[in-house]
Design a protein around this motif. Structure first.
Motif, short mmCIF file in Angstrom:
data_model
loop_
_atom_site.label_atom_id
_atom_site.label_comp_id
_atom_site.label_asym_id
_atom_site.label_seq_id
_atom_site.Cartn_x
_atom_site.Cartn_y
_atom_site.Cartn_z
N PHE A 201 -11.68 -1.47 -1.93
CA PHE A 201 -10.31 -1.02 -2.20
C PHE A 201 -9.37 -1.42 -1.06
O PHE A 201 -8.20 -1.74 -1.28
CB PHE A 201 -10.27 0.49 -2.40
CG PHE A 201 -10.70 0.95 -3.77
CD1 PHE A 201 -9.95 0.65 -4.88
CD2 PHE A 201 -11.86 1.70 -3.93
CE1 PHE A 201 -10.34 1.08 -6.14
CE2 PHE A 201 -12.26 2.13 -5.18
CZ PHE A 201 -11.50 1.82 -6.30
N MET A 218 -3.54 -0.59 -3.19
CA MET A 218 -4.55 0.45 -3.41
C MET A 218 -4.84 1.16 -2.09
O MET A 218 -5.14 0.50 -1.09
CB MET A 218 -5.83 -0.16 -3.99
CG MET A 218 -5.62 -0.87 -5.31
SD MET A 218 -7.17 -1.42 -6.09
CE MET A 218 -7.66 -2.75 -4.97
N SER A 219 -4.77 2.48 -2.09
CA SER A 219 -4.99 3.25 -0.87
C SER A 219 -5.95 4.40 -1.16
O SER A 219 -5.69 5.23 -2.05
CB SER A 219 -3.67 3.83 -0.34
OG SER A 219 -2.73 2.81 -0.13
N VAL A 240 -8.19 7.45 -5.04
CA VAL A 240 -7.48 6.21 -4.76
C VAL A 240 -6.10 6.24 -5.42
O VAL A 240 -5.98 6.54 -6.61
CB VAL A 240 -8.26 4.97 -5.25
CG1 VAL A 240 -7.57 3.68 -4.78
CG2 VAL A 240 -9.70 5.01 -4.76
N ASP A 241 -5.08 5.94 -4.63
CA ASP A 241 -3.70 5.82 -5.11
C ASP A 241 -3.44 4.34 -5.37
O ASP A 241 -3.51 3.52 -4.45
CB ASP A 241 -2.75 6.38 -4.04
CG ASP A 241 -1.29 6.27 -4.41
OD1 ASP A 241 -0.78 5.13 -4.47
OD2 ASP A 241 -0.64 7.31 -4.61
N VAL A 242 -3.15 3.98 -6.63
CA VAL A 242 -2.94 2.59 -7.01
C VAL A 242 -1.49 2.40 -7.43
O VAL A 242 -1.01 3.07 -8.36
CB VAL A 242 -3.87 2.17 -8.17
CG1 VAL A 242 -3.65 0.71 -8.53
CG2 VAL A 242 -5.33 2.43 -7.80
N SER A 244 1.00 -0.24 -8.96
CA SER A 244 0.93 -1.49 -9.70
C SER A 244 2.26 -2.24 -9.65
O SER A 244 3.32 -1.65 -9.45
CB SER A 244 0.54 -1.21 -11.15
OG SER A 244 1.41 -0.25 -11.73
N ASN A 250 -1.64 -0.42 -16.09
CA ASN A 250 -2.64 0.42 -15.44
C ASN A 250 -4.01 0.28 -16.09
O ASN A 250 -5.04 0.33 -15.41
CB ASN A 250 -2.18 1.87 -15.45
CG ASN A 250 -1.07 2.13 -14.44
OD1 ASN A 250 -0.96 1.44 -13.43
ND2 ASN A 250 -0.24 3.11 -14.72
N TYR A 254 -7.45 -0.78 -14.24
CA TYR A 254 -8.61 0.10 -14.31
C TYR A 254 -9.86 -0.68 -14.74
O TYR A 254 -10.93 -0.52 -14.13
CB TYR A 254 -8.35 1.24 -15.29
CG TYR A 254 -9.56 2.11 -15.53
CD1 TYR A 254 -9.93 3.10 -14.62
CD2 TYR A 254 -10.36 1.92 -16.66
CE1 TYR A 254 -11.05 3.88 -14.82
CE2 TYR A 254 -11.48 2.70 -16.88
CZ TYR A 254 -11.82 3.67 -15.95
OH TYR A 254 -12.95 4.44 -16.17
N ILE A 257 -11.02 -2.87 -11.84
CA ILE A 257 -11.58 -2.06 -10.74
C ILE A 257 -12.98 -1.57 -11.11
O ILE A 257 -13.92 -1.64 -10.29
CB ILE A 257 -10.65 -0.87 -10.43
CG1 ILE A 257 -9.36 -1.38 -9.79
CG2 ILE A 257 -11.34 0.14 -9.53
CD1 ILE A 257 -8.26 -0.35 -9.70
#
Length: 350
Positions: A201, A218-219, A240-242, A244, A250, A254, A257
């Motif tokens: 990530f 991504m965090s 995880v904060d994504v 876009s 999204n 997903y 990922i």
């Protein structure tokens, strides 16, 4: 209209309107706007005004901003619910910048635009639950409105048009191992398994990057694992904060990922997608003619819930939002009303 807008904003500040607790301010606005003679409709704590009957031969323009606020952070040196106008022409109070100034500026522009016939139907919506992306806000109202051709979303942008906005997806991830005694060579450490995914990530770059929004970001922001020091953990949970860009939905992110990481991945929602409007759109072209510089916004708004073209633009600065001693400059409201009218008067949306 400026002084009327200012009075309404002071009334909004003096009524706490936290997300999902906006009834007092919604009642206040509904009463004021009914007394002003507007055609007012209310769904929950969402209030919308229509400029006369809908002409099916015309496109419909939506003006939207939100009446809810976050809760005040620590550090306020003023009463966040007492609107305070200072000698340097600032108005302090919770929600003054985000997004009360946009609400009252758009309302004033709505009133001025309705003084003349426009080539579009015009609706002004003051919605709720924006700060929490709640399902009882904008989404609840849209089915009751005619098809929307374009929306202006009021948020503090310094009256620069945000022609693109990043989306948001939150992922809850679980790496699974096998418990064992830490003193012996046994068990499978779930933390170590999670570390491989967390590093992915941290380092992976999706190939499509946006000129306005940059890459997908991504965090990893939360992690939980372990029960005691001498037990190899069999479970490691992380979030995880994504954020876009407009090139990926999204759901697309997903799926990619999930193919790359070994942990179980569950998305809380796919609702909040990125958005972007064509730079050739008539609104953007008029903004450029007025010398307003387009940009891409990293922060989320109700634009993410709009399945039609929109631009985010409003008075104030994003850096003041959710901060102690939040304020709006009075000149920012005055200028916003003027700019909104100049952008929208006679605008052809076809």
């Amino acid at each position: 209209m400026f002084y009327k807008a200012l009075d309404i904003l002071k009334g909004m500040i003096s009524r706490p309107s936290f997300s999902r607790e906006e009834t007092a301010v919604a009642d206040f606005l509904e009463n004021i706007w009914r007394k002003e003679g507007h055609l007012v409709s209310r769904i929950g704590n969402n209030i919308y005004l229509m400029a006369g009957a809908i002409d099916p031969q015309k496109p419909t323009l939506l003006l939207n901003s939100h009446i809810d606020t976050v809760r005040p952070v620590s550090g306020w040196t003023r009463d966040p619910f007492s609107p305070e106008e200072t000698e340097d022409d600032r108005l302090y109070g919770l929600g003054s910048n985000d997004a009360g100034a946009s609400v009252v500026s758009l309302y004033a522009a709505f009133c001025l635009l309705t003084e003349n016939e426009q080539p579009y139907n015009l609706i002004f919506l003051a919605s709720c639950e924006e700060e929490v992306s709640g399902t009882n806000g904008l989404e609840k109202v849209l089915p009751y409105l005619p098809p929307i051709a374009f929306a202006v979303v009021g948020e503090p942008t310094g009256m620069r048009p945000a022609v693109a906005e990043k989306g948001l997806m939150v992922l809850d991830c679980v790496a699974t191992g096998r418990a064992g005694h830490a003193a012996r060579n046994e068990g499978v450490n779930a933390i170590y398994k999670a570390m491989d995914d967390i590093n992915w990530f941290r380092t992976y770059q999706f190939p499509k990057q946006s000129d306005f929004l940059g890459p997908v970001k991504m965090s990893v922001t939360i992690i939980h694992a372990g029960t005691q020091h001498n037990v190899v953990p069999d479970r490691c949970e992380f979030t995880v904060d994504v954020r876009s860009n407009e090139f990926y939905s999204n759901e697309e992110l997903y799926k990619q990922i999930a193919e790359h990481v070994g942990s179980q991945v569950v998305a809380r929602s796919f609702r909040l997608n990125s958005s972007r409007v064509d730079l050739n759109h008539p609104f953007v072209q008029r903004a450029l003619m007025l010398g307003l510089e387009p940009f891409g916004s990293p922060t989320l708004s109700d634009q993410a819930l709009m399945p039609f073209p929109s631009v985010k633009i409003g008075p104030g600065q994003s850096a003041r939002s959710h901060s102690a001693d939040e304020y709006i400059e009075l000149m920012e409201i005055r200028e916003a009303i003027d700019v909104y009218v100049r952008l929208l008067s006679g605008l052809e949306l076809h």
